[in-house]
Design a protein around this motif. Structure first.
Motif, PDB file in Angstrom:
ATOM      1  N   VAL B  71       0.876  -1.178   0.000  1.00 26.77           N
ATOM      2  CA  VAL B  71       0.000   0.000   0.000  1.00 26.77           C
ATOM      3  C   VAL B  71       0.908   1.221   0.000  1.00 26.77           C
ATOM      4  O   VAL B  71       1.710   1.400   0.916  1.00 26.77           O
ATOM      5  CB  VAL B  71      -0.927   0.032   1.234  1.00 26.77           C
ATOM      6  N   SER B  72       0.801   2.020  -1.030  1.00 25.48           N
ATOM      7  CA  SER B  72       1.600   3.243  -1.095  1.00 25.48           C
ATOM      8  C   SER B  72       1.154   4.211  -0.007  1.00 25.48           C
ATOM      9  O   SER B  72       0.037   4.093   0.518  1.00 25.48           O
ATOM     10  CB  SER B  72       1.432   3.890  -2.470  1.00 25.48           C
ATOM     11  N   PRO B  73       2.008   5.163   0.345  1.00 19.13           N
ATOM     12  CA  PRO B  73       1.639   6.098   1.412  1.00 19.13           C
ATOM     13  C   PRO B  73       0.239   6.670   1.211  1.00 19.13           C
ATOM     14  O   PRO B  73      -0.095   7.165   0.145  1.00 19.13           O
ATOM     15  CB  PRO B  73       2.720   7.167   1.294  1.00 19.13           C
ATOM     16  N   THR B  74      -0.571   6.541   2.264  1.00 21.94           N
ATOM     17  CA  THR B  74      -1.986   6.872   2.204  1.00 21.94           C
ATOM     18  C   THR B  74      -2.369   7.684   3.436  1.00 21.94           C
ATOM     19  O   THR B  74      -1.953   7.357   4.558  1.00 21.94           O
ATOM     20  CB  THR B  74      -2.831   5.573   2.177  1.00 21.94           C
ATOM     21  N   THR B  75      -3.150   8.712   3.248  1.00 26.05           N
ATOM     22  CA  THR B  75      -3.584   9.537   4.373  1.00 26.05           C
ATOM     23  C   THR B  75      -4.423   8.725   5.349  1.00 26.05           C
ATOM     24  O   THR B  75      -5.259   7.908   4.945  1.00 26.05           O
ATOM     25  CB  THR B  75      -4.403  10.731   3.844  1.00 26.05           C
ATOM     26  N   ILE B  84      -6.836  -1.478   8.028  1.00 22.19           N
ATOM     27  CA  ILE B  84      -6.001  -1.835   6.881  1.00 22.19           C
ATOM     28  C   ILE B  84      -6.324  -3.258   6.461  1.00 22.19           C
ATOM     29  O   ILE B  84      -6.177  -4.205   7.242  1.00 22.19           O
ATOM     30  CB  ILE B  84      -4.510  -1.694   7.249  1.00 22.19           C
ATOM     31  N   ASP B  85      -6.745  -3.406   5.247  1.00 24.55           N
ATOM     32  CA  ASP B  85      -7.136  -4.704   4.681  1.00 24.55           C
ATOM     33  C   ASP B  85      -5.878  -5.465   4.262  1.00 24.55           C
ATOM     34  O   ASP B  85      -5.114  -5.002   3.411  1.00 24.55           O
ATOM     35  CB  ASP B  85      -8.057  -4.448   3.483  1.00 24.55           C
ATOM     36  N   LYS B  98       3.745   0.796   8.326  1.00 20.00           N
ATOM     37  CA  LYS B  98       4.469   1.993   8.779  1.00 20.00           C
ATOM     38  C   LYS B  98       3.463   3.133   8.914  1.00 20.00           C
ATOM     39  O   LYS B  98       2.796   3.474   7.937  1.00 20.00           O
ATOM     40  CB  LYS B  98       5.559   2.346   7.764  1.00 20.00           C
ATOM     41  N   VAL B  99       3.345   3.679  10.108  1.00 18.33           N
ATOM     42  CA  VAL B  99       2.432   4.802  10.345  1.00 18.33           C
ATOM     43  C   VAL B  99       3.277   5.987  10.783  1.00 18.33           C
ATOM     44  O   VAL B  99       4.089   5.879  11.709  1.00 18.33           O
ATOM     45  CB  VAL B  99       1.393   4.470  11.433  1.00 18.33           C
ATOM     46  N   ARG B 100       3.084   7.106  10.122  1.00 23.74           N
ATOM     47  CA  ARG B 100       3.883   8.289  10.437  1.00 23.74           C
ATOM     48  C   ARG B 100       2.983   9.478  10.729  1.00 23.74           C
ATOM     49  O   ARG B 100       1.913   9.621  10.157  1.00 23.74           O
ATOM     50  CB  ARG B 100       4.816   8.631   9.268  1.00 23.74           C
ATOM     51  N   ASP B 101       3.472  10.304  11.648  1.00 27.37           N
ATOM     52  CA  ASP B 101       2.799  11.561  11.993  1.00 27.37           C
ATOM     53  C   ASP B 101       1.352  11.321  12.426  1.00 27.37           C
ATOM     54  O   ASP B 101       0.465  12.109  12.117  1.00 27.37           O
ATOM     55  CB  ASP B 101       2.859  12.525  10.805  1.00 27.37           C
ATOM     56  N   TRP B 102       1.122  10.240  13.122  1.00 28.48           N
ATOM     57  CA  TRP B 102      -0.215   9.917  13.653  1.00 28.48           C
ATOM     58  C   TRP B 102      -0.634  11.027  14.618  1.00 28.48           C
ATOM     59  O   TRP B 102       0.107  11.366  15.543  1.00 28.48           O
ATOM     60  CB  TRP B 102      -0.143   8.575  14.353  1.00 28.48           C
ATOM     61  N   TYR B 239       4.186  -2.669   3.610  1.00 27.50           N
ATOM     62  CA  TYR B 239       5.220  -3.348   2.850  1.00 27.50           C
ATOM     63  C   TYR B 239       5.191  -4.840   3.159  1.00 27.50           C
ATOM     64  O   TYR B 239       4.754  -5.242   4.237  1.00 27.50           O
ATOM     65  CB  TYR B 239       6.604  -2.790   3.203  1.00 27.50           C
ATOM     66  N   GLY B 240       5.672  -5.634   2.241  1.00 28.18           N
ATOM     67  CA  GLY B 240       5.672  -7.074   2.453  1.00 28.18           C
ATOM     68  C   GLY B 240       7.033  -7.688   2.159  1.00 28.18           C
ATOM     69  O   GLY B 240       7.755  -7.255   1.266  1.00 28.18           O
ATOM     70  N   LEU B 241       7.367  -8.719   2.939  1.00 22.74           N
ATOM     71  CA  LEU B 241       8.597  -9.478   2.741  1.00 22.74           C
ATOM     72  C   LEU B 241       8.194 -10.936   2.550  1.00 22.74           C
ATOM     73  O   LEU B 241       7.356 -11.448   3.287  1.00 22.74           O
ATOM     74  CB  LEU B 241       9.495  -9.340   3.965  1.00 22.74           C
TER      75      LEU B 241
END
Lengths: 241, 244
Positions: B71-75, B84-85, B98-102, B239-241
């Protein structure tokens, strides 16, 4: 997925990226071949068996190196890290490791002779860990401060359950492996489901270790303290040094 | 310098020598440029086949990049939850959210839950989670482990203390979910979070959390939410590994 292709290509230009070969057909870049194992590409002229050094040349960040999955009961998993001397640290993820026996440690050893032998003497390693368990009361100090100055292996975790839910996840950062003038050091973080008597989550087993000697580490061995490993996947990544 | 190219090559055979790579185009050996062999910054969205084709490259994406962008960066949005599905990512052994600026509109804790039924319900029964948490903050030297197997917080995975609603109050989280889709082994999750404490203390805090599910169910959706109020800022990416 977006890849930074060369700008202004000419027809029939080729572009090699992470084991994939693309060809520009005059309109778009088309995928021509996928080298699942880039090491299959040899360097050095006719008859050479030397692996082309693409991986050290084509990326200055974090890159995929190799992976593997345990398909059945095995006594150990050995990983040859000699092709990856251009990377330091190496970043190894173990995902969903399962073991046949209950209440067993997940262990690691190092080889400095290309995997011929794995060090197992009392002075070959040092390690220290901190850990706790969800079985504990709130607001406690870490209950596990484990350290050994002369073990015969490195402990990634202790006491894993062999029930269906029992599995271990680990991230092992490997520093200085290809440097023959330095001790190889490891930063380890693991979580597991404890033995069948409790089944609580043990987390984290967090700490460091080293291989005890100034040497080039060529191979890593992962194994169970007793019995076999019987499941799990590893993914090895490299940070370009 | 003469180069001894292999005799009788096949189309698209690749040959390396002295750090260069050649490709046999059926007639001659052509130089193939490598990823670091240019400084151009242009990008092109890649698809298999001809112009207009949108088929994904597919099966060997795991070998392309260490962490594939799922999932690309999403608001984050402004609701009470961030859901998140994960159902589309069954090929991945490890998923990193990855969650930023929550940001929140109310000083409150951040929690996590997961769903087994496609997001219709999120597990909230005592015993659904078992967790261990370690917190540290700049206002005290007493930073302990905190764990639970049976109290009310078992129903939630508490992944942090109060997040400030001051201008500097935000949080950054990284959640690693191991084998989320397995139905044979228990999923474990690592969540690291650092944030500014509520406006009463305004201290720098960090929280490391490790939790497990109580069963071996396929996790279809992952939820973050504040224990009170609404989300009002930030973004996330997934992201996935994969090892196979």
């Amino acid at each position: 997925m977006a890849i930074a292709f060369p700008v202004g290509p000419s027809t029939d230009d080729y572009y090699l990226y992470h084991g994939r070969l693309y060809k520009y057909d005059g309109a778009i870049w088309k995928l021509r071949r996928v080298f699942a194992d880039p090491a299959a590409i040899k360097e050095g002229g006719l008859g050479s068996t030397s692996v082309a050094n693409f991986k050290s040349d084509n990326n200055h960040g974090l890159v995929f190196l190799e992976s593997g999955t345990i398909g059945g009961a095995v006594s150990e998993v050995d990983i040859d890290i000699t092709p990856y001397t251009a990377y330091d640290p190496l970043e190894l993820w173990w995902i969903g490791v399962t073991q046949v026996d209950d209440n067993v440690h997940f262990l690691m050893r190092c080889s400095t002779d290309g995997g011929g032998t794995f060090n197992s003497s009392a002075s070959d390693y040092n390690w220290a860990f901190m850990h706790s368990s969800s079985a504990l009361a709130s607001q406690v100090d870490p209950v596990g401060i484990a350290a050994q100055s002369a073990p015969v292996s490195i402990e990634l975790l202790a006491g894993q359950s062999n029930l269906a839910q029992g599995n271990t996840n680990s991230r092992v950062m490997i520093f200085g492996a290809p440097d023959a003038a330095k001790i190889t050091r490891f930063e380890i973080m693991s979580t597991t489901i404890l033995a069948t008597s409790t089944t609580h989550i043990r987390a984290p087993q967090w700490g460091c270790a080293n291989n005890g000697a100034v040497n080039d580490t060529t191979d890593l061995r992962f194994y169970a303290g007793t019995g076999n490993l019987d499941g799990g996947t590893y993914v090895l990544l490299g940070h370009r040094s | 310098m003469s180069i001894a190219f292999p005799p009788s090559p096949s189309l698209d055979d690749v040959f390396g020598h002295s750090g260069k790579v050649w490709v046999w185009d059926g007639t001659i050996w052509r130089i193939a440029r490598e990823a670091n062999d240019h400084t151009d910054t242009g990008t092109m969205t890649l698809a298999r086949g001809g112009t207009g084709e949108t088929t994904s490259l597919g099966i060997t994406d795991a070998l392309e990049l260490p962490w594939n962008v799922l999932v690309s960066p999403t608001t984050n949005g402004t609701g009470t939850t961030l859901d998140i599905d994960l159902t589309g990512f069954t090929a991945y052994d490890l998923i990193w959210i990855k969650v930023r600026d929550w940001q929140q509109d109310t000083a409150a804790s951040v929690y996590a839950r997961w769903s087994y039924d496609g997001g219709s319900t999120f597990r909230a029964t005592a015993g659904d989670y078992e967790y261990l948490r370690h917190t540290a903050q700049s206002s005290t030297t007493v930073n302990k482990f905190n764990s639970s197997t049976s109290d009310a917080r078992d129903t939630l995975a508490d992944i942090g203390g109060f997040v400030s609603i001051d201008a500097d109050g935000n949080a950054h989280l990284d959640a690693y979910i191991f084998n989320p889709h397995s139905t044979t082994i228990t999923t474990q999750c690592w969540v690291n979070m650092q944030f500014m404490g509520d406006s009463g203390t305004d201290t720098m805090q960090s929280s490391a959390n490790w939790f497990r599910q109580a069963s071996q169910d396929d996790i279809t959706d992952f939820r973050f939410y504040p224990s009170a109020g609404n989300i009002d800022g930030g973004w996330y990416a997934v992201y996935g590994l994969r090892g196979t």
